[in-house]
Design an enzyme around this catalytic site. Structure first.
Site, PDB file in Angstrom:
ATOM      1  CE  LYS A  11      -3.914  -2.381   1.773  1.00  0.00           C
ATOM      2  NZ  LYS A  11      -4.820  -3.045   2.453  1.00  0.00           N
ATOM      3  CD  GLU A  97      -6.897  -0.219   1.181  1.00  0.00           C
ATOM      4  OE1 GLU A  97      -5.855   0.161   1.012  1.00  0.00           O
ATOM      5  OE2 GLU A  97      -7.068  -0.297   2.243  1.00  0.00           O
ATOM      6  CD  GLU A 167      -8.012  -8.355  -0.231  1.00  0.00           C
ATOM      7  OE1 GLU A 167      -6.287  -8.729   0.535  1.00  0.00           O
ATOM      8  OE2 GLU A 167      -7.836  -7.096  -0.614  1.00  0.00           O
ATOM      9  N   GLY A 173      -7.474  -4.944   7.018  1.00  0.00           N
ATOM     10  CA  GLY A 173      -7.009  -3.523   8.438  1.00  0.00           C
ATOM     11  C   GLY A 173      -7.876  -3.254   9.268  1.00  0.00           C
TER      12      GLY A 173
HETATM   13  P1  PGA Z   1      -4.845  -5.432   5.536  1.00  0.00           P
HETATM   14  O1  PGA Z   1      -4.792  -5.456   4.059  1.00  0.00           O
HETATM   15  O2  PGA Z   1      -3.943  -7.141   6.204  1.00  0.00           O
HETATM   16  O3  PGA Z   1      -3.640  -4.729   6.485  1.00  0.00           O
HETATM   17  O4  PGA Z   1      -6.216  -6.178   6.139  1.00  0.00           O
HETATM   18  C1  PGA Z   1      -5.020  -6.726   3.222  1.00  0.00           C
HETATM   19  C2  PGA Z   1      -5.032  -5.837   1.810  1.00  0.00           C
HETATM   20  O5  PGA Z   1      -6.206  -4.878   1.640  1.00  0.00           O
HETATM   21  O6  PGA Z   1      -4.451  -6.074   0.814  1.00  0.00           O
END
Ligand code: PGA
Length: 251
Positions: A11, A97, A167, A173
């Site tokens: 990210k 996102e 996901e 997150g």
């Molecule tokens: P995370 O994110 O492991 O921090 O929950 C996963 C992702 O968005 O690919």
């Protein structure tokens, strides 16, 4: 069968020094092992240097996103051809996102899928429902739409270039992970849907990663589920101390 595929989505994190430190540590840890596929998706600006740092290593490097246009007056954008040109292996497309914060819909994701494939990139295509959608019992409808619209028009000879990532948005997150059973159910559904869209053979080969608060403490039980073929890891992919045990729990 399907080789586990663990990808770290960095990210908008790390700086050049820490990015190269992480890449170096992973390179050493992974060595030349070929029982798992490992990948990282650094921010655009670090891609070239991470690619150089991982040269000769089996670790794959990809972008977190790609532009839907081929070239021209698109200020701030990066094309699939450019990514391929600097040595990227793949691009993540349709991350929640991007969908949620930048308003990307299925049609745009589909155009990006085509641009990436035309340029010779592989793809990690993300799908997943929000908490409201899950609570309203719409999980399958949502992932069905995201998958069929995201993959529209992709020819059969390109299917091996696609990895799916399930996901659930409510688990990204947040520290809240889908239980292995919850995730497994959606993974089975996606594989069945893929078999319907294409064929059984391709569905058997398709790798579906799980993503959403994967960490060393839950990776093993998630990866033990037959239809979970790896993980797309965010927060826990930012340090070797956390990402390495996740890689190791796949073997
Ligand atoms: P995370 O994110 O492991 O921090 O929950 C996963 C992702 O968005 O690919």
């Amino acid at each position: 069968m399907r080789k586990p595929y663990l990808a770290g989505n960095w990210k908008m994190n790390l700086e050049l020094k820490s990015a190269l430190g992480l890449a170096g540590a992973l390179r050493e840890h992974v060595g030349s092992r070929d029982d798992v596929d490992v990948a990282v998706a650094p921010p655009y600006v670090y891609l070239s240097e991470v690619i150089v740092a991982l040269e000769g290593s089996p670790i794959r490097v990809g972008a977190q996103d790609v532009c839907d246009r081929t070239q021209g007056a698109y200020t701030g954008e990066v094309s699939a051809v450019m990514l391929k040109d600097i040595g990227c292996d793949f691009s993540v497309i349709g991350h929640s996102e991007r969908r949620r914060l930048y308003g990307e819909g299925d049609e745009l994701c589909n155009t990006k899928v085509h641009r990436a494939l035309e340029a010779g990139l592989e793809i990690i295509l993300c799908v997943g429902e929000t908490l409201d959608e899950r609570e309203e019992g719409k999980t399958e409808t949502v992932v069905r739409r995201q998958l069929s619209e995201g993959m529209a028009g992709v020819p059969g000879d390109q299917l091996d270039k696609i990895t799916l990532a399930y996901e659930p948005v409510w688990a990204i997150g947040t520290g809240r992970t889908a239980t292995p059973e919850q995730a497994g159910e959606v993974h089975r559904y996606l594989r069945g849907m893929w078999a319907g869209l294409y064929n059984e053979q391709s569905a058997t080969r398709l790798r579906i990663q799980y993503g959403g608060s994967v960490k060393p403490s839950n990776a093993k039980e998630l990866l033990a589920i037959p239809d979970i073929d790896g993980a797309l890891v965010g927060g826990a992919a930012l340090t070797p101390e956390q990402f390495q045990p996740i890689i190791d729990s796949a073997s």
